[in-house]
Design a protein around this motif. Structure first.
Motif, PDB file in Angstrom:
ATOM      1  N   ARG A 188      30.866  37.936  41.712  1.00  0.00           N
ATOM      2  CA  ARG A 188      30.820  39.127  40.851  1.00  0.00           C
ATOM      3  C   ARG A 188      32.223  39.536  40.409  1.00  0.00           C
ATOM      4  NH1 ARG A 188      26.429  43.695  41.233  1.00  0.00           N
ATOM      5  NH2 ARG A 188      26.934  44.636  39.246  1.00  0.00           N
ATOM      6  N   THR A 189      33.215  39.355  41.284  1.00  0.00           N
ATOM      7  CA  THR A 189      34.604  39.614  40.917  1.00  0.00           C
ATOM      8  C   THR A 189      35.015  38.734  39.747  1.00  0.00           C
ATOM      9  OG1 THR A 189      35.180  40.177  43.198  1.00  0.00           O
ATOM     10  CG2 THR A 189      36.992  39.584  41.758  1.00  0.00           C
ATOM     11  N   TYR A 190      34.713  37.464  39.845  1.00  0.00           N
ATOM     12  CA  TYR A 190      35.075  36.522  38.790  1.00  0.00           C
ATOM     13  C   TYR A 190      34.379  36.872  37.473  1.00  0.00           C
ATOM     14  CZ  TYR A 190      35.325  32.223  36.111  1.00  0.00           C
ATOM     15  OH  TYR A 190      35.532  31.324  35.115  1.00  0.00           O
ATOM     16  N   ARG A 191      33.101  37.194  37.544  1.00  0.00           N
ATOM     17  CA  ARG A 191      32.363  37.525  36.320  1.00  0.00           C
ATOM     18  C   ARG A 191      32.904  38.785  35.659  1.00  0.00           C
ATOM     19  NH1 ARG A 191      26.367  37.916  37.614  1.00  0.00           N
ATOM     20  NH2 ARG A 191      26.423  38.785  35.522  1.00  0.00           N
ATOM     21  N   ASN A 192      33.236  39.802  36.451  1.00  0.00           N
ATOM     22  CA  ASN A 192      33.804  41.027  35.886  1.00  0.00           C
ATOM     23  C   ASN A 192      35.203  40.796  35.338  1.00  0.00           C
ATOM     24  OD1 ASN A 192      31.620  42.693  36.235  1.00  0.00           O
ATOM     25  ND2 ASN A 192      32.277  43.447  38.218  1.00  0.00           N
ATOM     26  N   TRP A 193      35.985  39.956  35.980  1.00  0.00           N
ATOM     27  CA  TRP A 193      37.326  39.637  35.500  1.00  0.00           C
ATOM     28  C   TRP A 193      37.251  38.928  34.143  1.00  0.00           C
ATOM     29  CZ3 TRP A 193      39.511  34.597  35.167  1.00  0.00           C
ATOM     30  CH2 TRP A 193      40.851  34.586  34.791  1.00  0.00           C
ATOM     31  N   ARG A 194      36.330  37.965  34.037  1.00  0.00           N
ATOM     32  CA  ARG A 194      36.179  37.239  32.779  1.00  0.00           C
ATOM     33  C   ARG A 194      35.694  38.144  31.648  1.00  0.00           C
ATOM     34  NH1 ARG A 194      38.034  32.442  31.418  1.00  0.00           N
ATOM     35  NH2 ARG A 194      36.147  31.971  30.304  1.00  0.00           N
ATOM     36  N   ALA A 195      34.869  39.143  31.974  1.00  0.00           N
ATOM     37  CA  ALA A 195      34.338  40.057  30.969  1.00  0.00           C
ATOM     38  C   ALA A 195      35.313  41.183  30.640  1.00  0.00           C
ATOM     39  CB  ALA A 195      33.017  40.644  31.451  1.00  0.00           C
ATOM     40  N   GLY A 196      36.413  41.257  31.367  1.00  0.00           N
ATOM     41  CA  GLY A 196      37.394  42.311  31.127  1.00  0.00           C
ATOM     42  C   GLY A 196      37.020  43.636  31.751  1.00  0.00           C
ATOM     43  N   GLY A 197      36.161  43.602  32.745  1.00  0.00           N
ATOM     44  CA  GLY A 197      35.698  44.832  33.403  1.00  0.00           C
ATOM     45  C   GLY A 197      36.536  45.184  34.620  1.00  0.00           C
ATOM     46  N   ARG A 198      35.981  46.049  35.437  1.00  0.00           N
ATOM     47  CA  ARG A 198      36.668  46.497  36.659  1.00  0.00           C
ATOM     48  C   ARG A 198      36.366  45.538  37.798  1.00  0.00           C
ATOM     49  NH1 ARG A 198      37.239  52.578  37.808  1.00  0.00           N
ATOM     50  NH2 ARG A 198      37.515  51.470  39.744  1.00  0.00           N
ATOM     51  N   TRP A 199      37.196  44.561  37.969  1.00  0.00           N
ATOM     52  CA  TRP A 199      36.977  43.540  38.983  1.00  0.00           C
ATOM     53  C   TRP A 199      37.626  43.896  40.307  1.00  0.00           C
ATOM     54  CZ3 TRP A 199      41.524  41.515  40.809  1.00  0.00           C
ATOM     55  CH2 TRP A 199      42.642  41.679  39.996  1.00  0.00           C
ATOM     56  N   GLN A 200      38.555  44.851  40.331  1.00  0.00           N
ATOM     57  CA  GLN A 200      39.292  45.169  41.554  1.00  0.00           C
ATOM     58  C   GLN A 200      38.383  45.695  42.664  1.00  0.00           C
ATOM     59  OE1 GLN A 200      40.116  46.341  38.514  1.00  0.00           O
ATOM     60  NE2 GLN A 200      42.185  45.661  38.044  1.00  0.00           N
ATOM     61  N   TRP A 213      35.282  44.858  43.234  1.00  0.00           N
ATOM     62  CA  TRP A 213      34.559  43.734  43.820  1.00  0.00           C
ATOM     63  C   TRP A 213      35.479  42.849  44.639  1.00  0.00           C
ATOM     64  CZ3 TRP A 213      29.715  44.105  44.484  1.00  0.00           C
ATOM     65  CH2 TRP A 213      28.971  44.894  43.631  1.00  0.00           C
ATOM     66  N   GLN A 214      36.748  42.782  44.257  1.00  0.00           N
ATOM     67  CA  GLN A 214      37.692  42.008  45.070  1.00  0.00           C
ATOM     68  C   GLN A 214      37.887  42.684  46.432  1.00  0.00           C
ATOM     69  OE1 GLN A 214      41.708  41.666  43.630  1.00  0.00           O
ATOM     70  NE2 GLN A 214      42.041  39.786  44.775  1.00  0.00           N
ATOM     71  N   GLY A 215      37.952  44.004  46.432  1.00  0.00           N
ATOM     72  CA  GLY A 215      38.053  44.738  47.690  1.00  0.00           C
ATOM     73  C   GLY A 215      36.821  44.532  48.564  1.00  0.00           C
ATOM     74  N   ALA A 216      35.652  44.534  47.936  1.00  0.00           N
ATOM     75  CA  ALA A 216      34.417  44.285  48.682  1.00  0.00           C
ATOM     76  C   ALA A 216      34.418  42.872  49.255  1.00  0.00           C
ATOM     77  CB  ALA A 216      33.207  44.496  47.783  1.00  0.00           C
ATOM     78  N   SER A 217      34.933  41.927  48.487  1.00  0.00           N
ATOM     79  CA  SER A 217      34.999  40.536  48.957  1.00  0.00           C
ATOM     80  C   SER A 217      35.887  40.413  50.186  1.00  0.00           C
ATOM     81  CB  SER A 217      35.541  39.625  47.847  1.00  0.00           C
ATOM     82  OG  SER A 217      34.754  39.704  46.700  1.00  0.00           O
ATOM     83  N   TRP A 218      37.065  41.027  50.128  1.00  0.00           N
ATOM     84  CA  TRP A 218      37.974  40.956  51.278  1.00  0.00           C
ATOM     85  C   TRP A 218      37.366  41.628  52.502  1.00  0.00           C
ATOM     86  CZ3 TRP A 218      41.500  37.588  51.975  1.00  0.00           C
ATOM     87  CH2 TRP A 218      42.203  37.079  50.902  1.00  0.00           C
TER      88      TRP A 218
END
Length: 80
Positions: A42-54, A56-61
């Motif tokens: 989900r982080t990658y998909r939001n990053w590619r779409a230009g959304g708020r990926w940070q 999801w990155q925090g959730a991943s960690w």
């Protein structure tokens, strides 16, 4: 939700015995790992779409850290 599901699996493991218990103990860290991989995707998909990926990155960690916690927490139960 992922942590809750993993805790539910561990509680179910505590209520069973034998092979089912071992299978449920192994399943708990796998549930958290699948949640971490889903959050990374989900982080990658939001990053590619230009959304708020940070977020999801925090959730991943967080989920990756919880995976290590669950893995080492269930290790002694697998050895005995």
């Amino acid at each position: 939700m992922t942590i809750g599901l993993a805790l539910l699996v561990l509680v179910a493991a505590g209520l069973t015995d034998g092979t089912a218990r071992t299978a449920l103990i192994v399943t708990a860290p796998i549930v958290v790992l699948v949640g971490a991989v889903a959050a990374l995707w989900r982080t990658y998909r939001n990053w590619r779409a230009g959304g708020r990926w940070q977020v999801w990155q925090g959730a991943s960690w967080f989920l990756l850290a919880m995976f290590i916690f669950f893995l080492f927490g269930t290790g002694p139960a697998l050895v005995s």
